[in-house]
Design an enzyme around this catalytic site. Structure first.
Site, PDB file in Angstrom:
ATOM      1  N   ASP A  78      -0.857  -1.006   6.820  1.00  0.00           N
ATOM      2  CA  ASP A  78      -0.701  -0.479   8.178  1.00  0.00           C
ATOM      3  C   ASP A  78      -1.475  -1.280   9.220  1.00  0.00           C
ATOM      4  O   ASP A  78      -1.432  -0.967  10.397  1.00  0.00           O
ATOM      5  CB  ASP A  78      -1.105   0.992   8.244  1.00  0.00           C
ATOM      6  N   ASP A 135      -5.980  -1.340   6.151  1.00  0.00           N
ATOM      7  CA  ASP A 135      -5.770  -2.400   5.174  1.00  0.00           C
ATOM      8  C   ASP A 135      -6.151  -3.772   5.706  1.00  0.00           C
ATOM      9  O   ASP A 135      -5.763  -4.788   5.129  1.00  0.00           O
ATOM     10  CB  ASP A 135      -4.289  -2.420   4.752  1.00  0.00           C
ATOM     11  N   ASP A 138       0.872  -1.178   0.000  1.00  0.00           N
ATOM     12  CA  ASP A 138       0.000   0.000   0.000  1.00  0.00           C
ATOM     13  C   ASP A 138       0.909   1.228   0.000  1.00  0.00           C
ATOM     14  O   ASP A 138       1.802   1.336   0.844  1.00  0.00           O
ATOM     15  CB  ASP A 138      -0.890  -0.006   1.243  1.00  0.00           C
TER      16      ASP A 138
END
Length: 795
Positions: A664, A668, A467
């Protein structure tokens, strides 16, 4: 469901753990049990509404093993165990509403006495103490075996000892053998009895069969019938078995160093302010809300928030972060870390089992106690191996004595050799030892694997999705470039921009102020915010405009030839801040969510290892691809909404790829759960994330490389150990059974080979500590680090 880490000692043979698991799984309310013979601990998942920890402990004792209850860090003890609860001193009971913790060292003496039952070893021993006890038994057996060997008919004639006091030779040999075998070999008798009672066969059963057969047959030949005696063979055999088990237990104790170091990190005492005065109390008695005093060199006792003054704290022992971290009022400090300089005070926010240290210890213990998929097969194979050894041993005796017609002494010797040469312990320890060392080494580097399956699955990943925000990038805007007009400098541009932006809390303004740092800021007058375009102010009597291209055009600012630079910066997906003074553009400031310093290197290293890297972001495709190209990322997943992240993971999985996801751990969570292996990065003190399989405590993407390297190295050790354990037994059985006659081996050599096989597996696993791995520092602790002050001193 509740998960508890319990101590199960003393596990002499790894296969004994299987018996405990079988018995505990029969209890109502117990859903999962994993016993780790390499650490003498286990993980139990149970329904608190159906069964409690006390009942589970009682069942472990019925199986014949000690159980001290939950294993928790020293001085930070969560009393979820009823017996420990009952042992909490009266003064502590007053604070039970405020603190869910109690000193571990104050467990009830009655409970400790209950643990001391029919063990061959002393009550309540840990692995190191068991190793010392095995050493003592080895020396006793050796001391009596030497005169036994020299007195026996098979001894050397020139050194032959005569029986004293006019005793018959066989009676004298019986006395020496009894001293050399009965007490030193007692733990194996107890362990084999427990194993059979719990429905399993283990190494101790084979030891008792081999040594016991030789000893009991010799006793019969001494007192009841004529025949050959095996006293010296049985005693010397036990000497080698004890030597091997002593070395094995030393290795097992060494493999659990990492978890012991974690459990011992917390300081025993804490200095707190109560009733307006400073006092020193046990760390276990610190309450939430207490004001804690920290001086240079002190270990921080519990988690909290800095209230007064600043300092620098070494967090390497928990997070793996090598550089000390500056702490100011409002910052979080973690228990068990070391204050390097300066004094400060902080408010305790997490104590007992809520501290980061306690969570880390529990997570690492669960990982070490979990079983890799390969271990489940190895456990079953080890059970069959014991049965095969017994069957082959009896068949060997029948063939050589009954069919071929060899002497009873020869047939009995080969039978004992078959019993003792089998090594199920090597199979039983093959993966637990590697998993223990691997997860322990990871913990020392801030890489926390939640279970052995994740350790194994991480080696199979083909694609890792990052991400973008906060993972590959810093997660906040930063000045990444300053372009100055001819005749001006970058510092002048920053000084003008910082002067205008001082006092602003806008993210772009904060980025400029951070970059300007110590540059002197001049006085400002007439500040005006121009909505959606920028700002205007008077700096040292000169008009300064700060903003976007539209503002420059409206104010007819001369761009001083910087149009091309502005287009280039904007084309790269960065925000351009124009700085103009007295109608002329003096410079450009490029602001972006800057890549982390190690992001590009992380991508490079992963690709070198055959792992594709994907970037997932909500940015438009053009911007996302430009960022990805600077980092060397080949797969770009752009325009992704937060709720679509898990779908993107599924898309790659539908292509037959094994997918890892790095995020994180909060926003997510669905994607981390969907991935084959989820990596929660930047966890800090929040290590108990349910969505992640691997928790990376730092916000450094390079730790993903470390996790992959560590998992691959651990899996290599597991495979090497399993190969050796299987190959050894395949070769050992026919050799011991006399298939290659006249080439045979003695029981003593077989015992040494059996023990050596187990020790080799343990040592091979521990070599992982000193293997050079990318992104993982070696597990070496200096004396200086060990001697760091841990308590509190008063001036």
């Amino acid at each position: 469901m509740k998960t508890s880490i319990i101590e199960v000692g003393f596990i002499l043979s790894p296969l004994s753990a299987r018996g405990v698991e079988k018995q505990l799984m029969r209890l109502p309310g117990v859903h999962r049990v994993e016993i780790n013979p390499a650490a003498d601990s286990g993980t139990v998942v149970y329904d608190e509404a159906v069964i409690d920890l006390k009942t589970i402990k009682e069942k472990i004792r019925e199986c014949g093993f000690h159980c001290h209850g939950e294993m928790v860090p020293k001085h930070i003890c969560a009393p979820e165990d009823p017996e420990v609860e009952a042992a909490i001193p009266a003064p502590m009971a007053i604070h039970r509403e405020h603190a869910a913790h109690a000193p571990a060292e104050k467990a009830a003496p009655a409970a400790a006495a209950e643990m001391a039952h029919e063990m061959g070893h002393g009550p309540g021993m840990d692995l190191a103490e068991m190793a010392r006890d095995m050493r003592n038994r080895f020396w006793i057996a050796l001391i009596f075996s030497i005169p036994l060997f020299l007195s026996a008919p098979m001894g050397m004639e020139m050194l032959r000892l005569s029986p004293p006091f006019g005793l018959e030779l066989n009676v004298w040999l019986f006395l020496l053998a009894s001293a050399a075998i009965l007490y030193p070999g007692w733990p194996f008798v107890i362990a084999s009895y427990r194993a059979i009672r719990n429905g399993v066969l283990n190494m101790a059963v084979l030891v008792v069969l081999s040594v016991g057969t030789g000893y009991l047959f010799s006793v019969g030949a001494t007192f009841f019938f004529d025949g050959a005696q095996f006293y010296e063979a049985a005693s010397v055999l036990l000497v080698f078995i004890l030597l091997g088990h002593w070395l094995e237990m030393r290795a097992r104790a060494g493999a659990s160093d990492a978890i012991r170091k974690l459990m011992d990190l917390a300081p025993p005492k804490a200095a707190v302010i109560r009733d307006g005065r400073e006092m020193e109390i046990p760390t276990a008695e610190v309450l939430v809300g207490d004001l804690v005093v920290i001086r240079p060199g002190n270990k921080i006792p519990v988690d909290g928030e800095v209230i007064e003054r600043e300092s620098v704290v070494d967090e390497s022992m928990l997070t793996g972060e090598s550089m000390p971290v500056k702490k100011s009022p409002g910052d979080t400090v973690i228990g068990a870390t070391i204050n390097k300089s300066g004094s400060f005070r902080y408010r305790a926010t997490k104590v007992g089992s809520d501290t980061a240290l306690a969570q880390i210890v529990k997570l690492v213990q669960e990982a070490q106690n979990s079983k890799a998929p390969a271990q489940l097969l190895a456990d079953r194979a080890a059970q069959w191996l014991v049965a095969a050894a017994i069957g082959i041993g009896l068949l060997t005796f029948a063939v050589w004595y009954g069919w071929i017609g060899q002497t009873l002494l020869f047939a009995m010797t080969l039978t004992i050799t078959v019993f003792v040469i089998a090594c199920p312990d090597a199979l039983g320890l093959a993966t637990p030892m590697a998993v223990m060392v691997g997860t322990g080494l990871g913990a020392m580097n801030g890489i926390l694997f939640k279970n052995a399956a994740a350790l194994e699955e991480a080696t199979k990943l083909e694609v890792i999705i990052f991400d973008k925000t906060g993972t590959l990038t810093m997660g906040q805007p930063e000045v990444v470039e300053v372009v100055s007009a001819p005749g001006r400098t970058a510092d002048e541009v920053l000084a003008l921009a910082a002067a205008v932006e001082q006092g602003s809390d806008h993210p772009l303004a904060q980025a400029i102020l951070r970059r300007a740092g110590g540059i002197e800021k001049r006085s400002v007058k007439g500040f005006t915010n121009i909505e959606g375009k920028g700002a205007r102010a008077e700096v040292a009597g000169r008009t300064v405009f700060l903003g976007n291209r539209r503002l420059m055009d409206e104010e007819k600012i001369v761009l001083s030839g910087l149009e091309e630079a502005a287009d280039r910066i904007q084309g790269a997906g960065k925000t351009v801040v124009h700085v103009a003074e007295e109608g002329r553009l003096v410079g450009l400031i490029a602001i972006a969510d800057a890549p982390r310093p190690t992001a590009a290197e992380t991508v490079k290293r992963l690709r070198e290892r055959g792992v594709q890297v994907a970037m997932l972001t909500g940015d438009n495709r053009g911007t996302a691809e430009r960022i990805a190209s600077t980092l060397g990322i080949e797969i770009v997943l752009a325009d992704v909404l937060p709720g679509q992240k898990a779908d993107k993971v599924k898309e790659l999985q539908s292509q037959g790829k094994r997918v890892g996801m790095v995020g994180d751990g909060i926003n997510d969570a669905p994607a981390l759960t969907q991935a084959d292996v989820g990596f929660a990065i930047g966890a800090g003190t929040d290590v108990a994330m349910e969505s992640a399989d691997v928790v990376l405590m730092k916000s450094d993407p390079y730790d993903v490389v470390g996790a992959i390297e560590l998992s691959r190295a651990t899996l290599r050790k597991m495979r090497q150990n399993l190969f050796w354990a299987v190959a050894y037994n395949v070769i050992a059985f026919p050799l011991a059974a006399g298939v290659f006659y006249p080439i045979t081996i003695s029981p003593e050599v077989a015992a040494l080979s059996m023990s050596g096989s187990t020790v080799l597996v343990a040592i091979n696993a521990m070599l992982l500590r000193w293997t050079r791995l990318e992104g993982v520092r070696k597990s070496v602790r200096t004396k200086q680090e060990a001697d760091r002050p841990s308590g509190h001193t008063h001036r």
